[in-house]
Write an enzyme that holds these catalytic residues in place. Structure first.
Site, mmCIF file in Angstrom:
data_model
loop_
_atom_site.group_PDB
_atom_site.id
_atom_site.type_symbol
_atom_site.label_atom_id
_atom_site.label_comp_id
_atom_site.label_asym_id
_atom_site.label_seq_id
_atom_site.Cartn_x
_atom_site.Cartn_y
_atom_site.Cartn_z
ATOM 1 N N LYS A 82 -11.379 -2.010 10.101
ATOM 2 C CA LYS A 82 -10.205 -1.124 10.039
ATOM 3 C C LYS A 82 -9.259 -1.413 11.218
ATOM 4 N N GLN A 118 -0.290 -2.070 2.752
ATOM 5 C CA GLN A 118 -0.643 -3.446 2.398
ATOM 6 C C GLN A 118 0.377 -4.004 1.401
ATOM 7 N N ALA A 122 12.875 1.671 8.247
ATOM 8 C CA ALA A 122 12.203 0.701 9.122
ATOM 9 C C ALA A 122 10.714 1.009 9.197
ATOM 10 N N GLY A 123 10.131 1.227 8.011
ATOM 11 C CA GLY A 123 8.677 1.371 7.935
ATOM 12 C C GLY A 123 8.070 -0.004 7.705
ATOM 13 N N GLU A 138 -9.607 10.523 5.738
ATOM 14 C CA GLU A 138 -9.380 9.951 7.083
ATOM 15 C C GLU A 138 -9.036 11.049 8.089
ATOM 16 N N ASN A 195 17.662 3.319 10.017
ATOM 17 C CA ASN A 195 16.475 4.190 10.062
ATOM 18 C C ASN A 195 16.844 5.486 10.763
ATOM 19 N N LYS A 196 16.166 6.558 10.311
ATOM 20 C CA LYS A 196 16.410 7.898 10.851
ATOM 21 C C LYS A 196 16.172 7.953 12.356
HETATM 22 P P1 FAD Z 1 7.079 3.925 5.552
HETATM 23 O O1 FAD Z 1 6.224 2.980 6.292
HETATM 24 O O2 FAD Z 1 6.621 5.333 5.443
HETATM 25 O O3 FAD Z 1 8.526 3.900 6.233
HETATM 26 C C1 FAD Z 1 9.642 4.603 5.755
HETATM 27 C C2 FAD Z 1 10.695 4.612 6.850
HETATM 28 O O4 FAD Z 1 11.902 5.167 6.329
HETATM 29 C C3 FAD Z 1 10.319 5.485 8.048
HETATM 30 O O5 FAD Z 1 10.640 4.795 9.241
HETATM 31 C C4 FAD Z 1 11.200 6.726 7.889
HETATM 32 O O6 FAD Z 1 11.534 7.328 9.124
HETATM 33 C C5 FAD Z 1 12.431 6.133 7.236
HETATM 34 N N1 FAD Z 1 13.209 7.096 6.451
HETATM 35 C C6 FAD Z 1 12.752 7.954 5.516
HETATM 36 N N2 FAD Z 1 13.772 8.646 4.972
HETATM 37 C C7 FAD Z 1 14.905 8.208 5.586
HETATM 38 C C8 FAD Z 1 16.276 8.527 5.439
HETATM 39 N N3 FAD Z 1 16.707 9.428 4.548
HETATM 40 N N4 FAD Z 1 17.174 7.888 6.228
HETATM 41 C C9 FAD Z 1 16.760 6.967 7.147
HETATM 42 N N5 FAD Z 1 15.467 6.616 7.309
HETATM 43 C C10 FAD Z 1 14.551 7.230 6.544
HETATM 44 N N6 FAD Z 1 -1.895 2.287 3.358
HETATM 45 C C11 FAD Z 1 -2.682 1.213 3.559
HETATM 46 O O7 FAD Z 1 -2.429 0.139 2.981
HETATM 47 N N7 FAD Z 1 -3.763 1.259 4.410
HETATM 48 C C12 FAD Z 1 -4.075 2.379 5.099
HETATM 49 O O8 FAD Z 1 -5.049 2.399 5.853
HETATM 50 C C13 FAD Z 1 -3.255 3.541 4.924
HETATM 51 N N8 FAD Z 1 -3.518 4.664 5.631
HETATM 52 C C14 FAD Z 1 -2.677 5.739 5.494
HETATM 53 C C15 FAD Z 1 -2.939 6.876 6.277
HETATM 54 C C16 FAD Z 1 -2.120 7.977 6.166
HETATM 55 C C17 FAD Z 1 -2.399 9.185 7.008
HETATM 56 C C18 FAD Z 1 -1.019 7.966 5.266
HETATM 57 C C19 FAD Z 1 -0.116 9.176 5.148
HETATM 58 C C20 FAD Z 1 -0.755 6.848 4.475
HETATM 59 C C21 FAD Z 1 -1.584 5.725 4.591
HETATM 60 N N9 FAD Z 1 -1.355 4.564 3.842
HETATM 61 C C22 FAD Z 1 -2.149 3.452 4.012
HETATM 62 C C23 FAD Z 1 -0.172 4.473 2.945
HETATM 63 C C24 FAD Z 1 0.978 3.774 3.690
HETATM 64 O O9 FAD Z 1 1.166 4.371 4.955
HETATM 65 C C25 FAD Z 1 2.281 3.794 2.908
HETATM 66 O O10 FAD Z 1 2.045 3.296 1.619
HETATM 67 C C26 FAD Z 1 3.322 2.945 3.646
HETATM 68 O O11 FAD Z 1 3.660 3.537 4.873
HETATM 69 C C27 FAD Z 1 4.578 2.761 2.807
HETATM 70 O O12 FAD Z 1 5.451 1.910 3.506
HETATM 71 P P2 FAD Z 1 7.025 2.063 3.331
HETATM 72 O O13 FAD Z 1 7.639 0.920 4.046
HETATM 73 O O14 FAD Z 1 7.359 2.287 1.908
HETATM 74 O O15 FAD Z 1 7.372 3.438 4.077
HETATM 75 P P1 NAD Z 2 -3.882 10.487 -3.326
HETATM 76 O O1 NAD Z 2 -2.932 10.801 -4.413
HETATM 77 O O2 NAD Z 2 -4.517 9.162 -3.300
HETATM 78 O O3 NAD Z 2 -5.044 11.585 -3.300
HETATM 79 C C1 NAD Z 2 -4.763 12.941 -3.479
HETATM 80 C C2 NAD Z 2 -6.025 13.691 -3.868
HETATM 81 O O4 NAD Z 2 -5.682 15.065 -4.024
HETATM 82 C C3 NAD Z 2 -6.607 13.235 -5.208
HETATM 83 O O5 NAD Z 2 -7.978 13.010 -5.033
HETATM 84 C C4 NAD Z 2 -6.316 14.403 -6.149
HETATM 85 O O6 NAD Z 2 -7.319 14.572 -7.126
HETATM 86 C C5 NAD Z 2 -6.282 15.588 -5.183
HETATM 87 N N1 NAD Z 2 -5.496 16.733 -5.674
HETATM 88 C C6 NAD Z 2 -4.333 16.714 -6.367
HETATM 89 N N2 NAD Z 2 -3.903 17.977 -6.607
HETATM 90 C C7 NAD Z 2 -4.804 18.807 -6.037
HETATM 91 C C8 NAD Z 2 -4.893 20.234 -5.922
HETATM 92 N N3 NAD Z 2 -3.973 21.052 -6.457
HETATM 93 N N4 NAD Z 2 -5.942 20.756 -5.245
HETATM 94 C C9 NAD Z 2 -6.872 19.936 -4.675
HETATM 95 N N5 NAD Z 2 -6.837 18.605 -4.775
HETATM 96 C C10 NAD Z 2 -5.808 18.024 -5.421
HETATM 97 O O7 NAD Z 2 -3.061 10.766 -1.965
HETATM 98 P P2 NAD Z 2 -3.377 10.271 -0.487
HETATM 99 O O8 NAD Z 2 -4.802 10.387 -0.152
HETATM 100 O O9 NAD Z 2 -2.388 10.968 0.369
HETATM 101 O O10 NAD Z 2 -3.008 8.730 -0.538
HETATM 102 C C11 NAD Z 2 -1.661 8.324 -0.766
HETATM 103 C C12 NAD Z 2 -1.580 6.821 -0.806
HETATM 104 O O11 NAD Z 2 -1.822 6.280 0.492
HETATM 105 C C13 NAD Z 2 -2.598 6.193 -1.727
HETATM 106 O O12 NAD Z 2 -2.033 5.092 -2.339
HETATM 107 C C14 NAD Z 2 -3.701 5.741 -0.801
HETATM 108 O O13 NAD Z 2 -4.396 4.611 -1.302
HETATM 109 C C15 NAD Z 2 -2.924 5.395 0.442
HETATM 110 N N6 NAD Z 2 -3.779 5.590 1.621
HETATM 111 C C16 NAD Z 2 -4.622 4.578 1.930
HETATM 112 C C17 NAD Z 2 -5.485 4.741 2.998
HETATM 113 C C18 NAD Z 2 -6.434 3.612 3.334
HETATM 114 O O14 NAD Z 2 -6.352 2.563 2.719
HETATM 115 N N7 NAD Z 2 -7.305 3.784 4.310
HETATM 116 C C19 NAD Z 2 -5.468 5.920 3.761
HETATM 117 C C20 NAD Z 2 -4.584 6.939 3.407
HETATM 118 C C21 NAD Z 2 -3.738 6.763 2.316
#
Ligand code: FAD
Ligand code: NAD
Length: 403
Positions: A377, A317, A11-12, A168, A37-38
């Protein structure tokens, strides 16, 4: 006649979007919809860096799943998915099992440590609410015990990876540290924040001008970047980094946060579905190759950007857009319409926050920095709430501190 059973795992962003779209598209008598969902809450994964740094309470980043479900149409099961038995059309949960006619796998991603020694044991990753809470509490503990031991390394924080998550999180940290210093009577000059990035630049592949803005902002707040340097090992008291095989340097730190890679959910691998790092290269209609009844979306799916012949990065997204597409495709299948929609992401832009009041981004091709980027944002954050839970959810959980 027996109603078809649609089971949605996770439920993400992807899973909740599928469930809420399906509950609108289908009548009560058309299907049984089950969402698993977990936890009984959904968390905004995209806000977890804030909860991890402690700039936003973890209760602000989550909400009760049942609040956005039409309970006449969707049954919610709180359980952990263990394995998908595709041949038997069922899913094994920790406490029970579920048969399905259509399955949507939306279990999200996990941290990828690439087998680097000690990371799993000693580094934190920003992956869910529990992990975020642990990071915040660990940092607070280091500050609260600093005076007892006078060990400056306790106040050193290393962030592995300068991708969007790493940057971030750093943006939030530089906002939180001065407050922690005040709260725990710590001199701010004692606190060290370092970011280690293996690639030759911060935010590889992003607009260089915006990257420069972010780096100079964070450096101005005391962050030290080690670029072109990979983390090679992690221990309880810090990390080992290197530029090549020979030059190994030790960096002492009380907190190591690994933000350097993501993979799909291990359930994909346990279930024997062909994947790359637990991400399944899905068909254009988002079905898993070889399975007519299994759709895979979000971070568990891999979609190739034909223009550059590389996978789209896993983002919320895309996960939400896939949720919408899958709901349409399942509704079509149920009505015996076989012209399923081909999924093509519609990338509107990317905005990377630098704390609560600053950001960088490209939106509809236009570059933004500072207050306008930060405003955008928050608009994006609020839009996700609006799309899944409507105006009431947005008003309850949204971010309205626009300046
Ligand atoms: P999720 O949204 O992660 O949801 C997965 C769900 O599955 C969760 O509710 C979890 O509890 C549940 N689940 C997992 N395993 C199990 C299991 N075994 N049994 C039952 N339930 C389970 N992307 C953007 O587009 N813009 C951003 O600004 C952005 N910022 C980010 C910032 C951070 C810090 C991080 C870590 C990621 C960010 N991302 C961003 C990436 C984005 O969050 C992920 O790509 C997105 O959440 C994926 O959506 P999803 O539905 O696949 O999984
Ligand atoms: P990422 O894979 O995008 O970035 C990981 C970074 O770690 C890379 O720059 C890589 O070169 C570096 N790296 C890899 N191995 C390393 C090592 N051994 N030592 C040091 N550096 C190393 O992962 P992320 O930042 O967690 O993003 C994951 C996904 O979530 C991406 O698709 C990203 O676009 C998305 N995301 C989006 C936003 C946003 O849109 N604002 C914010 C957070 C995450």
């Amino acid at each position: 006649m027996k109603k078809p059973k649609i089971v949605i795992l996770g439920a993400g962003y992807g899973g909740l979007m599928t469930a809420t779209k399906l509950q609108k598209a289908l009548g009560v008598n058309e299907a049984d919809i089950v969402l698993v969902n977990k936890n009984d809450y959904h968390y905004e994964t995209t806000w977890l860096h804030e909860a991890s740094a402690g700039t936003l309470h973890h209760d602000r980043v989550r909400y009760d799943i049942k609040n956005v479900l039409d309970r006449n149409k969707v049954e919610f099961v709180q359980d952990t998915v263990m394995e998908i038995k595709a041949e038997e059309k069922k899913v094994l949960l920790e406490k029970s099992e579920l048969a399905y006619d259509y399955l949507v796998v939306a279990l999200g991603g996990e941290s990828e440590t690439f087998g680097i020694k000690g990371l799993k044991e000693y580094a934190f990753s920003i992956v869910n609410v529990n992990a975020a809470r642990r990071i915040r509490e660990h940092i607070e503990y280091q500050f609260s015990t600093y005076h007892d031991e006078q060990d400056d390394n306790k106040l050193a924080i290393v962030v592995g990876g300068a991708g969007f998550t790493g940057i971030e999180f750093l943006g939030e940290l530089v906002e939180r540290i001065p407050k922690l210093c005040q709260e725990y009577d710590v001199e701010q000059s004692k606190v060290k924040i370092m970011c280690v990035e293996a690639a030759p630049t911060v935010l590889p592949g992003f607009d260089p001008e915006l990257v420069k803005y972010a780096v100079s902002f964070l450096e101005g707040k005391g962050v030290e970047f080690k670029i072109g340097t990979a983390i090679k090992e992690c221990a309880p008291d810090g990390i080992k980094v290197g530029k090549g095989e020979d030059e190994i340097e030790e960096i002492k730190a009380g907190t190591v946060v690994w933000a350097a890679g993501v993979r799909g959910n291990a359930v994909i691998e346990t279930s024997g579905i062909e994947s790359m790092r637990a991400r399944v290269k899905v068909e254009p209609d988002l079905r898993a190759p070889g399975f007519n009844d299994i759709f895979i979306i979000g971070d568990c799916a891999l979609v190739i950007n034909e223009e550059i012949n590389r996978p789209y990065p896993p983002t919320a997204q895309i996960a939400m857009q896939q949720g919408i597409a899958v709901a349409k495709n399942i509704a079509k299948l149920m009505r015996n319409q076989n012209d399923l929609e081909k999924f093509v992401p519609d990338i509107k832009g990317t905005v990377c926050s630098l704390g609560d009041h600053n950001a960088i981004g490209v939106v509809y091709g236009k570059k933004l920095v500072g207050t306008p980027a930060s405003f955008m944002k928050k608009v994006i954050d609020n839009r996700a709430l609006l799309m899944i839970g409507g105006i009431s959810l947005m008003l309850k959980k949204g971010k309205f501190n626009f300046i």
